[in-house]
Enzyme design. Structure first.
Site, PDB file in Angstrom:
ATOM      1  N   GLU A 179      -1.489  11.358   4.241  1.00  0.00           N
ATOM      2  CA  GLU A 179      -2.478  11.151   5.295  1.00  0.00           C
ATOM      3  C   GLU A 179      -2.328  12.296   6.296  1.00  0.00           C
ATOM      4  OE1 GLU A 179      -3.449   6.686   6.336  1.00  0.00           O
ATOM      5  OE2 GLU A 179      -1.265   6.931   6.217  1.00  0.00           O
ATOM      6  N   GLU A 211       0.864  -1.184   0.000  1.00  0.00           N
ATOM      7  CA  GLU A 211       0.000   0.000   0.000  1.00  0.00           C
ATOM      8  C   GLU A 211       0.905   1.239   0.000  1.00  0.00           C
ATOM      9  OE1 GLU A 211      -2.993   0.275   3.129  1.00  0.00           O
ATOM     10  OE2 GLU A 211      -2.599   2.426   3.325  1.00  0.00           O
TER      11      GLU A 211
END
Length: 576
Positions: free
Chosen positions: A393, A388
């Site tokens: 974020e 991933e």
């Protein structure tokens, strides 16, 4: 009549009088003529006495302080050119008896014990108001000219020697070490500059760049309307679930235009309250919520029979992801927030290349915006074995949040040999804003990815959050133990990327995801930090979060703009 002062050879100063302008003397024909003042300030060279004003003179209305000079007879006149201070002899007024005086300028009280007479007191009182001695001439003086000051010769210090006798050996004899020191200083400086230049050059050359040509895969500016953007021919696919996406998230993602829409050339992912649709009571008890357009089967190919990674259809996971029931007894609630998650699964994916996303992160407690990538196929196994890539974020909490609030953004890679063993702690980083935060304006979040390296940064390569060279296999990089415990059962670790490259598992096709999550129980929001109203290990974490709505919802703002994840454009390039 001689006095004791005459015998002693001391001249008695003449009495002083006040009010030069008002005083007049009478001649024999009773004609008044002005007299020369006996108390005026002595005139300077070339200036008459009457032209110099005495700043200490009383007003013109004052004639006398004790005896009327007019009624007492004619006033004494000082001859022209004679200073009143140098009168040769005092002329007493009629009726005044002169008393001996001392050499004091103003006189002194007799040494007798008797009180002075009124006449004597009057004379002394007038002396009090007498003009002081002449002051030095200043720049504003009325003097016509000033005498030139003579040049004075400064006395020579006896501590100084004659310069002609001082020895200066450095003039005749050069210090042999001076030239060496000179050359050494400049040589070291030159070497320092040269070394800095060499270091900068090799540092510049060591920066890994994408040298292969790039081909545009996706160029989205969100100028189309919402229906076109998310339609069958659009670039974006809405994922609809409420199962928490493996992170225990508290939102449900919908296909509603309330949560994902385009406006004025921007994409908006906006969180809303579920209670606005079903009511607060239904949120906590006695309500069943089903997502009729749930996309779980489409976004989890390993759960679909016949897929390349099929492990059997998981009915429990399906129902958990597509429906919820509120029950006050068990503490289960309907997801209290609705949001959005969109992907390019069906439109664009890359294996090596570049991604640029210009976006502004939302502001509000427990909001979790993310720009990330997942593999199209789980070639090496389920998450995180196939990898991933987290391009960005963030947390919507304010700058005072103790665990990196809205003034921080983070990039990372998730990977591991088992589903419960993630080595993300070895490949992550962040960047921070020191005077503002990432919710104030738009920023460009970028990914550069080749077979040799991967770099994640914000706005500039200098602001990289993660820079990783694929110079060793990930199984070696992880430094995993040979055996791990899963409860009571030991598991011998196997390298899932043994047949791959140093870049494995990041050597496959990945697609882009943009989503706005809320809360979660995976540790992204640490317990007991920033007033967190739930505990990750609690069975009622989502209910605890929903019950604290009065504390976190006001931080989202009332206009819906500040709590929205706003995207300006998305660009994806594939290495050709």
């Amino acid at each position: 009549m001689s006095t004791s002062a005459d015998k002693d050879g001391i001249k008695t100063p003449s009495p002083f009088y006040l009010d030069d302008n008002s005083r007049r003397t009478k001649d024999k024909a009773h004609n008044t003529t002005p007299s020369i003042s006996n108390y005026s300030r002595p005139s300077t060279a070339g200036t008459s006495a009457s032209s110099v004003s005495n700043p200490f003179s009383p007003p013109a209305s004052v004639v006398s302080f004790s005896i009327d000079p007019v009624s007492s007879g004619p006033m004494p006149v000082v001859p022209a050119g004679v200073s009143p201070y140098e009168a040769p002899e005092a002329v007493p007024r009629p009726g005044v008896t002169m008393r001996p005086r001392t050499t004091s300028y103003y006189g002194s009280r007799p040494t007798t014990g008797d009180s002075p007479s009124r006449t004597s007191s009057g004379i002394r009182l007038r002396e009090t108001f007498a003009a002081p001695p002449a002051r030095p001439v200043t720049a504003v003086s009325t003097s016509a000219s000033l005498p030139a000051l003579g040049k004075t010769n400064r006395m020579r210090s006896t501590m100084l020697e004659d310069p002609s006798t001082l020895e200066k050996p450095w003039v005749t004899t050069k210090d042999p070490y001076a030239r060496i020191a000179y050359l050494l200083t400049y040589s070291v400086a030159f070497l320092g500059i040269a070394a800095s230049a060499v270091r900068c050059y090799f540092g510049y050359k060591s920066v890994q760049l994408i040298t292969s040509p790039l081909c545009m895969v996706l160029d989205e500016d969100f100028t189309s309307d919402t229906a076109t953007t998310f339609g069958p021919n659009g670039n974006w696919f809405r994922e609809v679930q409420l199962g928490g996406f493996g992170n225990g998230e508290f939102e449900m993602t919908t296909s509603s235009s309330n949560n994902s829409y385009t406006s004025n050339g921007y994409l908006y992912l906006t969180p809303t309250l579920t209670s606005d649709m079903i009511g607060s009571d239904a949120l906590y008890n006695g309500y069943t919520y089903n997502l009729t357009d749930c996309t779980y089967n489409l976004t989890n190919p390993e759960a679909n029979p016949g897929s390349s990674n099929a492990s059997g259809f998981n009915a429990a996971a399906y129902y958990q992801s597509c429906g919820a029931v509120s029950n006050s007894t068990t503490g289960t609630v309907i997801n209290p927030v609705q949001s959005a998650r969109i992907t390019t699964r069906n439109s664009a994916s890359i294996k090596y290349g570049r991604v640029d996303v210009r976006a502004k992160v939302p502001r509000g407690d427990w909001l979790w915006p993310a720009i990330w990538m997942l593999p199209v196929n789980n070639t090496y196994g389920p998450w995180p074995m196939s990898g991933e890539i987290d391009i960005m974020e963030a947390r919507g909490n304010g700058r005072t949040y103790p665990d990196q609030g809205i003034d921080y953004v983070r990039g990372s890679l998730n990977w591991g040999p088992l589903t419960f063993l993630n080595a993300v702690s070895k490949t992550f980083g962040w960047w921070t804003q020191r005077r503002t935060d990432y919710g104030e304006d738009f920023h460009i979040y970028s990914l550069e990815w080749t077979e040799q390296f991967l770099r994640i940064y914000v706005d500039s390569r200098l602001h990289y959050m993660l820079q990783l060279s694929f110079n060793e296999p990930f199984f070696t990089r992880g430094d995993f133990p040979s055996v791990v415990q899963n409860g009571t059962q030991p598991i011998v670790l196997q390298n899932p990327w043994i047949n791959g490259t140093n870049a494995s598992p990041f050597d496959q096709e990945f697609y882009l995801i943009i989503n706005l999550a809320v809360g979660g129980t995976n540790g992204w929001f640490p317990d007991n930090a920033g007033g967190k109203p739930w505990l990750d290990n609690s069975q009622t974490a989502m209910r605890d979060f929903a019950q604290a709505q009065d504390t976190w919802y006001p931080t989202w703002g009332s206009d819906g703009e500040s709590s929205s994840f706003v995207v300006d454009y998305v660009k994806m390039w594939q290495v050709c």
